[in-house]
Design a protein around this motif. Structure first.
Motif, PDB file in Angstrom:
ATOM      1  N   VAL A 144       1.679  -3.931   4.048  1.00 33.84           N
ATOM      2  CA  VAL A 144       0.466  -4.592   3.556  1.00 33.84           C
ATOM      3  C   VAL A 144       0.489  -4.673   2.033  1.00 33.84           C
ATOM      4  CG1 VAL A 144      -2.045  -4.355   3.342  1.00 33.84           C
ATOM      5  CG2 VAL A 144      -0.932  -3.901   5.531  1.00 33.84           C
TER       6      VAL A 144
ATOM      7  N   ILE B  46      -7.042   5.079   7.231  1.00 30.40           N
ATOM      8  CA  ILE B  46      -5.854   4.272   7.527  1.00 30.40           C
ATOM      9  C   ILE B  46      -6.018   2.908   6.880  1.00 30.40           C
ATOM     10  CG2 ILE B  46      -5.293   5.437   9.689  1.00 30.40           C
ATOM     11  CD1 ILE B  46      -6.675   3.067  11.146  1.00 30.40           C
ATOM     12  N   CYS B  47      -4.913   2.315   6.470  1.00 33.38           N
ATOM     13  CA  CYS B  47      -4.954   0.949   5.953  1.00 33.38           C
ATOM     14  C   CYS B  47      -5.016  -0.002   7.145  1.00 33.38           C
ATOM     15  CB  CYS B  47      -3.722   0.648   5.094  1.00 33.38           C
ATOM     16  SG  CYS B  47      -3.645  -1.106   4.636  1.00 33.38           S
ATOM     17  N   ILE B  48      -6.079  -0.816   7.204  1.00 26.47           N
ATOM     18  CA  ILE B  48      -6.204  -1.780   8.301  1.00 26.47           C
ATOM     19  C   ILE B  48      -5.827  -3.189   7.846  1.00 26.47           C
ATOM     20  CG2 ILE B  48      -7.919  -0.436   9.575  1.00 26.47           C
ATOM     21  CD1 ILE B  48     -10.081  -2.333   8.417  1.00 26.47           C
ATOM     22  N   ALA B  49      -5.195  -3.305   6.678  1.00 31.09           N
ATOM     23  CA  ALA B  49      -4.602  -4.569   6.228  1.00 31.09           C
ATOM     24  C   ALA B  49      -5.647  -5.624   5.865  1.00 31.09           C
ATOM     25  CB  ALA B  49      -3.646  -5.110   7.284  1.00 31.09           C
ATOM     26  N   CYS B  50      -6.750  -5.201   5.273  1.00 31.11           N
ATOM     27  CA  CYS B  50      -7.856  -6.142   5.065  1.00 31.11           C
ATOM     28  C   CYS B  50      -7.548  -7.219   4.034  1.00 31.11           C
ATOM     29  CB  CYS B  50      -9.128  -5.395   4.693  1.00 31.11           C
ATOM     30  SG  CYS B  50      -9.166  -4.780   3.004  1.00 31.11           S
ATOM     31  N   THR B  51      -6.480  -7.074   3.264  1.00 27.61           N
ATOM     32  CA  THR B  51      -6.138  -8.110   2.280  1.00 27.61           C
ATOM     33  C   THR B  51      -5.216  -9.188   2.842  1.00 27.61           C
ATOM     34  OG1 THR B  51      -4.228  -6.830   1.586  1.00 27.61           O
ATOM     35  CG2 THR B  51      -6.250  -6.504   0.317  1.00 27.61           C
TER      36      THR B  51
ATOM     37  N   VAL C 166       0.843  -1.199   0.000  1.00 30.41           N
ATOM     38  CA  VAL C 166       0.000   0.000   0.000  1.00 30.41           C
ATOM     39  C   VAL C 166       0.879   1.250   0.000  1.00 30.41           C
ATOM     40  CG1 VAL C 166      -1.643   1.300   1.445  1.00 30.41           C
ATOM     41  CG2 VAL C 166      -1.903  -1.170   1.146  1.00 30.41           C
TER      42      VAL C 166
ATOM     43  N   VAL D  99      -4.825  -1.041  -3.853  1.00 24.66           N
ATOM     44  CA  VAL D  99      -5.955  -0.107  -3.848  1.00 24.66           C
ATOM     45  C   VAL D  99      -5.527   1.369  -3.936  1.00 24.66           C
ATOM     46  CG1 VAL D  99      -7.701   0.814  -2.259  1.00 24.66           C
ATOM     47  CG2 VAL D  99      -7.792  -1.557  -2.972  1.00 24.66           C
ATOM     48  N   PRO D 100      -4.471   1.813  -3.260  1.00 20.93           N
ATOM     49  CA  PRO D 100      -4.109   3.232  -3.440  1.00 20.93           C
ATOM     50  C   PRO D 100      -3.732   3.569  -4.880  1.00 20.93           C
ATOM     51  CG  PRO D 100      -3.058   2.343  -1.501  1.00 20.93           C
ATOM     52  CD  PRO D 100      -3.645   1.170  -2.246  1.00 20.93           C
TER      53      PRO D 100
ATOM     54  N   CYS E 256      -1.301  -4.678  -1.194  1.00 24.03           N
ATOM     55  CA  CYS E 256      -2.604  -4.269  -1.747  1.00 24.03           C
ATOM     56  C   CYS E 256      -2.364  -3.134  -2.738  1.00 24.03           C
ATOM     57  CB  CYS E 256      -3.522  -3.803  -0.620  1.00 24.03           C
ATOM     58  SG  CYS E 256      -5.076  -3.091  -1.187  1.00 24.03           S
TER      59      CYS E 256
ATOM     60  N   TRP F 143     -10.860   2.742  -5.845  1.00 21.65           N
ATOM     61  CA  TRP F 143     -11.931   1.768  -5.569  1.00 21.65           C
ATOM     62  C   TRP F 143     -12.844   1.583  -6.759  1.00 21.65           C
ATOM     63  CZ3 TRP F 143     -12.495  -2.214  -2.848  1.00 21.65           C
ATOM     64  CH2 TRP F 143     -11.790  -2.346  -1.651  1.00 21.65           C
TER      65      TRP F 143
ATOM     66  N   CYS G 291      -7.992   3.741   0.021  1.00 23.03           N
ATOM     67  CA  CYS G 291      -8.064   4.046   1.463  1.00 23.03           C
ATOM     68  C   CYS G 291      -7.186   5.210   1.934  1.00 23.03           C
ATOM     69  CB  CYS G 291      -7.832   2.774   2.250  1.00 23.03           C
ATOM     70  SG  CYS G 291      -8.936   1.430   1.726  1.00 23.03           S
ATOM     71  N   PRO G 292      -5.828   5.061   2.054  1.00 20.64           N
ATOM     72  CA  PRO G 292      -5.073   6.184   2.618  1.00 20.64           C
ATOM     73  C   PRO G 292      -5.066   7.424   1.738  1.00 20.64           C
ATOM     74  CG  PRO G 292      -3.582   4.418   1.977  1.00 20.64           C
ATOM     75  CD  PRO G 292      -4.967   3.904   1.791  1.00 20.64           C
TER      76      PRO G 292
END
Ligand code: SF4
Ligand code: SF4
Length: 362
Positions: A271, A293-298, A236, A275-276, A273, A280, A287-288
């Motif tokens: 993490v 905050i990135c909560i590490a969902c991946t 990320v 996504v940044p 991912c 989305w 997210c960031p």
């Protein structure tokens, strides 16, 4: 949803063949693991490609597909009603549609610890009238599928349902089938984590697999956690719009601050991912980039290894102190350079004298 209409899909017959004998690849989507259906909802926002483009076969070279997806399938209805959506899954089990890709959404509960009932199921067993558990469907279908794809962190690694202290014994599909499991075509389980999936990540992975099954793409490249490498190869942090602030040691103390969020809970530096970078929907968000905050969902360790979410991650104190000290110096030096380069050169002026340094060559 099918390649054309439900009637057309049925006309393809029980053997997965269209009228012109072009093999149709069926996609059997089980969304009855432990989940919120958020991955199905997220996929409706896919743009590269969209689910409509996949289902309608408008991408060059894409084989014909018939998508059996409960979220939007208008064949969904009561068992033994006018349209029995669940019948496609029995056809898959009986070998009457081949090839098919099995998509699983939601984590797999351990039904062996629940003798008095079941945790989750999908359709009824016509012989007993009792629900068929999700894990039983996996047992029935996985070995007949040309590929098994896990949609979202629940299906890939267990996710929120598999937290410490959960009552269901939930797990991801690789935990259930085995991390070394291979489909009959030799394809490992394909994991697209995310809570929910980034829509284009999933649509792109599914498209890749369809091309692979059709013989026009090589084996899908996966890492050791079964993620597509081209989607989950970077962190990320490496794609974050705020990474320049981190590098210059400027950290947010509040969530409405547009600088780096690591001191208020962002796990982005560790993490995997995209996504940044990808956003989305249609490139927007991430997210960031937009203050979350990135909560590490991946990640396979999500959520337990990243809680409590709003606290500064371990190791961030050392790294942000180092970056902060270096950043003070580097910001001063860059301010000097910036002051120099933020001005036009002095020879751009009016008057009769040329001051650019030009010399006539003759
Ligand atoms: S907000 Fe998170 S991902 Fe972005 S630069 Fe800071 S630590 Fe890295
Ligand atoms: S940036 Fe972090 S929280 Fe956002 S989708 Fe990626 S892993 Fe999940």
């Amino acid at each position: 949803m099918t390649a054309a209409t439900p009637q057309a899909a049925k006309a393809k017959g029980a053997h997965g063949q269209s009228g012109d004998e072009t093999p149709t690849i069926h996609i059997l989507w089980i969304n009855a693991g432990l989940s919120c259906d958020g991955d199905s909802v997220a996929l409706t926002a896919a743009m590269q490609p969209s689910i409509e483009q996949i289902a309608l076969g408008v991408l060059p070279g894409l084989p014909k597909v018939a998508v059996h997806w409960p979220l939007i399938d208008f064949e969904c209805g009561p068992v033994q009603g006018a349209d029995t959506f669940i019948e496609w899954f029995f056809k898959g089990e009986r070998g009457e549609i081949d090839p098919f890709v099995l998509v699983i959404e939601g984590s797999v509960p351990n039904e062996q610890i629940k003798r008095e009932g079941y945790w989750c199921g999908f359709g009824d067993n016509p012989e007993t009238g009792q629900p068929i558990t999700t894990s039983e469907w996996i047992d029935r279908l996985a070995d007949k599928a040309v590929a098994v794809v896990c949609a979202g962190t629940c299906a890939t690694y267990g996710g929120i349902h598999a937290m410490a202290g959960n009552p269901t014994g939930a797990m991801g599909v690789p935990d259930y089938l085995g991390w070394d499991w291979r489909s009959k075509a030799g394809i490992p389980i394909v994991c697209v984590p995310g809570c929910p999936i980034q829509p284009d990540n999933f649509a792109e992975t599914l498209t890749y697999l369809l091309y692979q099954v059709a013989g026009s793409a090589p084996m899908i490249p996966l890492d050791d956690k079964l993620r597509p490498t081209w989607l989950f190869g970077a962190t990320v942090h490496e794609g974050c719009d705020r990474a320049g602030h981190y590098e210059q040691g400027v950290f947010a103390e509040r969530y409405d601050d547009p600088t780096c969020l690591v001191r208020i809970g962002c796990w982005g530096p560790v993490v995997k991912c995209n996504v940044p970078k990808r956003g989305w929907m249609n490139g927007i968000g991430g997210c960031p980039n937009v203050g979350g905050i990135c909560i590490a969902c991946t990640m396979p360790g999500f959520p337990d290894k990243f809680m409590p979410f709003m606290d500064q991650p371990p190791g961030a104190t050392l790294s942000t102190n180092a970056s902060g000290a270096y950043g003070v110096l580097i910001r001063k030096l860059r301010a000097i350079t910036l002051d120099t380069v933020d001005k036009e050169p002095k020879w751009r002026h009016t008057g009769r004298k040329l001051t650019t340094g030009y010399r006539r060559p003759w």
